[in-house]
Motif scaffolding. Structure first.
Motif, PDB file in Angstrom:
ATOM      1  N   ALA A  93     -47.832 -41.134  15.306  1.00  0.00           N
ATOM      2  CA  ALA A  93     -47.067 -42.025  14.432  1.00  0.00           C
ATOM      3  C   ALA A  93     -47.928 -42.538  13.280  1.00  0.00           C
ATOM      4  O   ALA A  93     -47.522 -42.482  12.105  1.00  0.00           O
ATOM      5  N   LEU A 131     -48.824 -39.741  10.830  1.00  0.00           N
ATOM      6  CA  LEU A 131     -47.724 -39.458   9.900  1.00  0.00           C
ATOM      7  C   LEU A 131     -47.589 -40.564   8.853  1.00  0.00           C
ATOM      8  O   LEU A 131     -47.303 -40.285   7.679  1.00  0.00           O
ATOM      9  N   ASN A 162     -45.497 -39.842   5.384  1.00  0.00           N
ATOM     10  CA  ASN A 162     -44.223 -39.321   5.857  1.00  0.00           C
ATOM     11  C   ASN A 162     -43.286 -40.501   6.135  1.00  0.00           C
ATOM     12  O   ASN A 162     -43.617 -41.384   6.930  1.00  0.00           O
ATOM     13  N   PRO A 163     -42.100 -40.521   5.512  1.00  0.00           N
ATOM     14  CA  PRO A 163     -41.201 -41.664   5.717  1.00  0.00           C
ATOM     15  C   PRO A 163     -40.549 -41.688   7.101  1.00  0.00           C
ATOM     16  O   PRO A 163     -39.988 -42.705   7.506  1.00  0.00           O
ATOM     17  N   PHE A 164     -40.631 -40.593   7.846  1.00  0.00           N
ATOM     18  CA  PHE A 164     -40.013 -40.537   9.171  1.00  0.00           C
ATOM     19  C   PHE A 164     -41.053 -40.680  10.287  1.00  0.00           C
ATOM     20  O   PHE A 164     -40.863 -40.193  11.397  1.00  0.00           O
ATOM     21  N   PHE A 165     -42.152 -41.395  10.014  1.00  0.00           N
ATOM     22  CA  PHE A 165     -43.192 -41.603  11.019  1.00  0.00           C
ATOM     23  C   PHE A 165     -42.642 -42.350  12.246  1.00  0.00           C
ATOM     24  O   PHE A 165     -43.109 -42.166  13.357  1.00  0.00           O
ATOM     25  N   TRP A 166     -41.642 -43.181  12.010  1.00  0.00           N
ATOM     26  CA  TRP A 166     -41.086 -44.013  13.083  1.00  0.00           C
ATOM     27  C   TRP A 166     -40.433 -43.189  14.189  1.00  0.00           C
ATOM     28  O   TRP A 166     -40.267 -43.658  15.310  1.00  0.00           O
ATOM     29  N   VAL A 167     -40.068 -41.939  13.912  1.00  0.00           N
ATOM     30  CA  VAL A 167     -39.428 -41.078  14.905  1.00  0.00           C
ATOM     31  C   VAL A 167     -40.389 -40.802  16.080  1.00  0.00           C
ATOM     32  O   VAL A 167     -39.946 -40.591  17.209  1.00  0.00           O
TER      33      VAL A 167
END
Length: 153
Positions: free
Chosen positions: A37, A40, A45-50
Motif C-alpha cells: 500500500a 503504491l 498510484n491513486p488506487f493504493f487504498w485497494v
C-alpha cells in the motif's frame, strides 16, 4: 451468568488464543499489505487504498485459516514424540513389574531396558537392529532374521 457479567459480558474461548504460527502469519500479511500500500502511495498510484481491503480483508483471513488448518493437521497426525514417550513409559513399567515379580533376572532386565531405550525412535531402532545383525554375523552362531524379529517382538 455471573461469570459473563464479571468479565464484561464477554467469554473467552480456546479458539481466541493465537498460536505462534498464527501470529507470524498475521505479522507477515500485515507487513506485506502495508509495504504494498505505501509503495503504491509513494509511486503516486491513486488506487493504493485497494491494498488494504485486499490484504486485511482477504489475505489475513486466508493466512490465519491456513495456519489453523496446518496446526490441526499436525495435531491429527502428531509428531509421535508424546505417543513414543508414553509407549516407552508403559513398556518400562511392564518391565519393572515383571522384574519385581521375579519373571526376569538382573541381566535380562538390564538388557531389555537398554534395548528399549536404544529403540525409542525409528532411526534408533533401525540402527540398533543393524548393529545387532552385524554383531551376530561376526559371531559364528549368528541368529537368523526370524530370530531377530522374534527378539524384537
Amino acid at each position: 451468568m455471573d461469570d459473563a457479567v464479571a468479565d464484561g459480558g464477554r467469554r473467552e474461548s480456546e479458539s481466541d488464543d493465537e498460536t505462534p504460527l498464527e501470529t507470524i502469519a498475521a505479522g507477515a500479511v500485515t507487513l506485506l499489505t502495508l509495504g504494498v500500500a505505501f509503495g503504491l502511495l509513494a509511486l503516486g498510484n491513486p488506487f493504493f487504498w485497494v491494498a488494504f481491503p485486499v490484504g486485511f480483508g482477504g489475505g489475513m483471513p486466508l493466512a490465519i485459516g491456513l495456519a489453523r488448518w496446518y496446526e490441526s493437521k499436525e495435531k491429527a497426525t502428531g509428531d509421535g514424540s508424546t505417543e513414543s514417550q508414553s509407549d516407552t513409559d508403559a513398556a518400562l513399567e511392564s518391565l519393572r513389574n515383571r522384574y519385581a515379580r521375579g519373571e526376569l533376572d538382573d541381566e535380562e532386565f538390564e538388557s531389555r531396558v537398554e534395548r528399549l531405550l536404544e529403540t525409542e525412535s525409528v532411526a534408533e531402532a533401525s540402527s540398533s537392529v543393524r548393529r545387532r545383525r552385524e554383531a551376530a554375523e561376526a559371531d559364528e552362531g549368528a541368529p537368523t532374521d526370524d530370530a531377530v524379529e522374534r527378539e524384537r517382538a
